[in-house]
Design a protein around this motif. Structure first.
Motif, mmCIF file in Angstrom:
data_model
loop_
_atom_site.group_PDB
_atom_site.id
_atom_site.type_symbol
_atom_site.label_atom_id
_atom_site.label_comp_id
_atom_site.label_asym_id
_atom_site.label_seq_id
_atom_site.Cartn_x
_atom_site.Cartn_y
_atom_site.Cartn_z
ATOM 1 N N THR A 56 20.216 -13.423 -60.283
ATOM 2 C CA THR A 56 19.976 -11.997 -60.081
ATOM 3 C C THR A 56 18.746 -11.601 -60.879
ATOM 4 O O THR A 56 18.400 -12.239 -61.877
ATOM 5 C CB THR A 56 21.175 -11.144 -60.538
ATOM 6 O OG1 THR A 56 21.398 -11.375 -61.942
ATOM 7 C CG2 THR A 56 22.428 -11.491 -59.758
ATOM 8 N N GLY A 69 17.593 -7.573 -57.256
ATOM 9 C CA GLY A 69 17.875 -8.545 -56.205
ATOM 10 C C GLY A 69 18.852 -9.601 -56.658
ATOM 11 O O GLY A 69 19.079 -9.809 -57.856
ATOM 12 N N GLY A 86 19.390 -14.045 -49.703
ATOM 13 C CA GLY A 86 18.811 -13.100 -50.649
ATOM 14 C C GLY A 86 19.083 -11.662 -50.254
ATOM 15 O O GLY A 86 19.135 -11.332 -49.061
ATOM 16 N N THR A 88 17.905 -7.570 -51.561
ATOM 17 C CA THR A 88 16.961 -6.839 -52.404
ATOM 18 C C THR A 88 17.139 -5.338 -52.241
ATOM 19 O O THR A 88 17.376 -4.850 -51.123
ATOM 20 C CB THR A 88 15.508 -7.204 -52.038
ATOM 21 O OG1 THR A 88 15.322 -8.614 -52.159
ATOM 22 C CG2 THR A 88 14.521 -6.487 -52.949
#
Length: 337
Positions: A56, A69, A86, A88
């Motif tokens: 993170t 993220g 991922g 974000t």
């Protein structure tokens, strides 16, 4: 001769910690000065798989921007399968002196939520095939009435986009995080469609070539050639210049191609240094690489400390200088490519 008892009492070698904690620092004309940290966990799912990382990151800037993220980069099933995920979130306040090359200054506030996924399966030797997907929800507003007018004229508006694509991938590197030899060839596309939750139908194609050449005593020369091509993309999804030292999203074109070269010197057991240079070009829709205004050079240097020698993760401090006052100081984990 040591006795069996002495051998039994000898301390076992210390096992490397699976945890990673590293600072993040950037200073550039887009986000101002940014401070943050990355925290991660490293593991191997089996002896033949490459190291996997779960991490993170959180960053806060002097312009009151925030970026957070979480991502997973995994290799499993004896490295026959790889999965990257991922997510974000960003609330970013931009201050451009020359937005999209128009010569017009612009201040805007942008909020971004995105999720990405890529799955690869080894089909033969170092070749993989796979699929990838992305979803973004992006809102943008001008800081003043004039800025709102500029965004309207340029066709930059809030949008949602969802895309799916296929991937062809070749990877002969000896290490994912700190390669010293081998090739990477990545050919992929994303088809953004309204049926996937987006606001527009358009396509993006990318061809990314990387080569790592060892020489001397632990030195490596790294070469990258990247092509980012769009078809029917709205203004906010045009191909951006993606070089260190430049504001991502300020300089765009229907197509972008760039070359990067980086010399990585081994200074000591856990220290390296880099010298790098690059050139990017935006073209298409009337733009040409024969026009110097569409060329974006960059050069810089850096120093790295190897945080995790067992997997090759480095803490990397770099300075990059572009044209027209674009520059950046970056402290992060990992090499740029």
């Amino acid at each position: 001769m040591p006795t069996d008892k002495a051998q039994e009492s000898a301390p076992a070698p210390e096992k490397p910690s699976p945890w990673l904690l590293a600072p993040v620092f950037t200073s550039n004309p887009k986000l101002g000065t940014t401070l943050g940290a990355t925290a991660g966990y490293l593991t191997r799912f089996d002896e033949k798989s490459r190291p996997s990382m779960f991490a993170t990151t959180l960053q806060y800037s002097s312009t009151d921007s925030i970026v957070a993220g979480a991502f997973a980069r995994t290799s499993y099933d004896e490295d026959r399968q790889r999965l990257n995920i991922g997510m974000t979130y960003g609330n970013i306040k931009n201050d451009y002196t020359d937005y999209l090359g128009t010569g017009v200054p612009l201040k805007n506030n942008a909020e971004l939520r995105s999720g990405i996924l890529r799955y690869l399966y080894r089909v033969s030797g170092d070749w993989f095939i796979g699929v990838q997907g992305i979803y973004q929800n992006f809102t943008i507003a001008g800081a003043t009435a004039f800025d709102e007018q500029v965004l309207d004229v340029l066709g930059v508006a809030p949008y949602k986009s969802g895309g799916l694509g296929v991937v062809g991938y070749y990877d002969s590197r000896d290490n994912d995080f700190k390669p010293s030899r081998g090739w990477v060839v990545s050919l992929n596309n994303l088809a953004y469609r309204e049926a996937l939750g987006g606001a527009n139908n358009f396509d993006v194609y990318r061809a990314d070539f990387r080569h790592y050449i060892p020489h001397g005593d632990g030195n490596v020369f790294a070469l990258r050639q990247l092509n980012h091509l769009t078809s029917d993309a709205p203004t906010q999804n045009l191909a951006p210049v993606q070089l260190r030292g430049y504001k991502t999203g300020q300089y765009t074109g229907k197509y972008v191609s760039q070359f990067e070269g980086e010399e990585r010197f081994k200074l000591a057991q856990r220290w390296t240094a880099t010298l790098f240079a690059a050139l990017s070009c935006t073209y298409g829709n009337g733009k040409s690489c024969s026009d110097n205004s569409n060329l974006f050079p960059m050069a810089g240097a850096g120093v790295q400390y190897i945080l995790k020698p067992e997997v090759g993760i480095v803490l990397n401090l770099e300075y990059a200088q572009g044209k027209a006052g674009n520059s950046g100081v970056i402290l992060k984990t990992g090499y740029t490519f």
